[in-house]
Design an enzyme around this catalytic site. Sequence first.
Site, PDB file in Angstrom:
ATOM      1  N   CYS A 247       0.894  -1.165   0.000  1.00 27.11           N
ATOM      2  CA  CYS A 247       0.000   0.000   0.000  1.00 27.11           C
ATOM      3  C   CYS A 247       0.926   1.207   0.000  1.00 27.11           C
ATOM      4  CB  CYS A 247      -0.892  -0.013   1.233  1.00 27.11           C
ATOM      5  SG  CYS A 247      -1.959  -1.467   1.334  1.00 27.11           S
ATOM      6  N   ALA A 249       1.423   4.251  -1.866  1.00 31.75           N
ATOM      7  CA  ALA A 249       1.294   5.684  -2.156  1.00 31.75           C
ATOM      8  C   ALA A 249       1.084   6.509  -0.877  1.00 31.75           C
ATOM      9  CB  ALA A 249       0.108   5.903  -3.090  1.00 31.75           C
ATOM     10  N   PRO A 250       1.698   7.691  -0.790  1.00 27.80           N
ATOM     11  CA  PRO A 250       2.514   8.404  -1.788  1.00 27.80           C
ATOM     12  C   PRO A 250       4.005   8.075  -1.789  1.00 27.80           C
ATOM     13  CG  PRO A 250       2.140   9.819   0.108  1.00 27.80           C
ATOM     14  CD  PRO A 250       1.427   8.518   0.400  1.00 27.80           C
ATOM     15  N   CYS A 370      -1.757   3.616  10.916  1.00 25.65           N
ATOM     16  CA  CYS A 370      -1.589   4.877  11.660  1.00 25.65           C
ATOM     17  C   CYS A 370      -2.844   5.100  12.500  1.00 25.65           C
ATOM     18  CB  CYS A 370      -1.294   6.040  10.725  1.00 25.65           C
ATOM     19  SG  CYS A 370      -2.508   6.279   9.419  1.00 25.65           S
TER      20      CYS A 370
END
Length: 431
Positions: A247, A249-250, A370
Amino acid sequence: VHNEQALAARAVLDVLRGTTLADALGSSAPSDPRQGRAFVQELAYGTLRHFGTLRAIARDLAARPFTDPALEALVAVALYQLDHGRSPAFAVVDRAVDAASLVARPAAKRMVNAMLRRYLRERDAVRAHAMRDPVARYSHPRWWIDRVRRDWPDRWQRILAAGNSRPPLTLRANVRVTERDALVARLTADGIAASAIGATGVIVEPPRPVTSLPGFAEGAFAVQDAGAQLAAPLVDAGDGMRVLDACAAPGGKTTHLAELADCAIVALDRDVARLSRVRDNVERLRHSGRDIAIVVGDAADPDAWWDRRAFDRILVDAPCTASGIVRRRPDAKWLRRLADVETAVAEQVRILDSLWPLVARGGKLVYATCSVFVAENEAQAEAFAGRHHDALRETLTFAPEIDAIGGQLLPSAEGGGQNQDGFFYARFRKA
Ligand SMILES: C[S@@+](CC[C@H](N)C(=O)[O-])C[C@H]1O[C@@H](n2cnc3c(N)ncnc32)[C@H](O)[C@@H]1O
């Protein structure tokens, strides 16, 4: 007419209607005067950070319930300035009265004037009354407060307070170009207050536009929270390994992985637009010559993109509620709903279970979020280990100054300890 309060109030209102703050500011902030734009941004971020409190005060001050949400947002912006800003109170009130006729009907001017003047006269009493409501006191949605309280009975108030604090600007020194202390010295020599944090981190306070910092153009640093800087080292990649950043990006962690080892990286994401930012970051940080394949695809559908060669390391920096980074995205707490937690958990399961077969024997998978919600974190990790008997959980140890409980990094409140967002990490080795 440029009235910063009116523009900030419109952005706040857009968020309450479901738009992200970045998008709302993109469409409403004045694009021309840089100073004006920064000010609108500061007002909108600050108002959303304290919105639970400000809305409760605004409602207490209103003689009758607000019928116009734009007016309520404007009063919240003005209250934010009165409580947290540096402009003189009379100027804040005057501007808010002007703004009232821009966001609402002209008759609203008198009402705004009366409310704000009453607040200035009776601030302590009004605040004390409003703060009886937990949403006002902790400035988070009720379900969120309940969830953090249940998940972290000893720490919930500190976690919520951290979510309402102002984040620093944190950089990660690109160790292919410079190193942490050299970056601190370079910034300091330019009169910019900078200090070291963790192995590669540099905190710049007060925050400023990164493109104006020395070293930006030559890729001397990336922007990345200190807690996020722990992810790539935990992946424990070595030269020559095949690494999947599932996963990506960015590209914050993709580029960090590229800085730590000469490995072959597949940077996968399902969002094409966000993937172009991975490409930009890889270029700016001078990693274009390295073995990094940028691939669009669903991590939970490897048949569509996988070449059947196992990965030595997989990083799953999973989509999550982002409840650990709310100090940087104060809009998120008002955008999320309780049901989003279950949606995120289900998507994390789908991704984890689909990727585990791609790990080579003896290889490792790092799961990261997060978030501070246990359902996405420890409970998710335990359930994963329960479903996969060849997944051996490894114990992670963090430096003593890092505030962590097991794999959970707790978000720091202003000035406290290691200044980091809330992250969760778990690592599994394949038997
Ligand atoms: C937490 S962000 C990743 C941040 C990134 N690792 C970094 O350090 O810069 C999560 C990413 O997962 C992507 N994503 C969500 N669901 C996905 C899926 N099923 N497959 C691949 N990518 C997905 C999102 O587009 C988003 O870019």
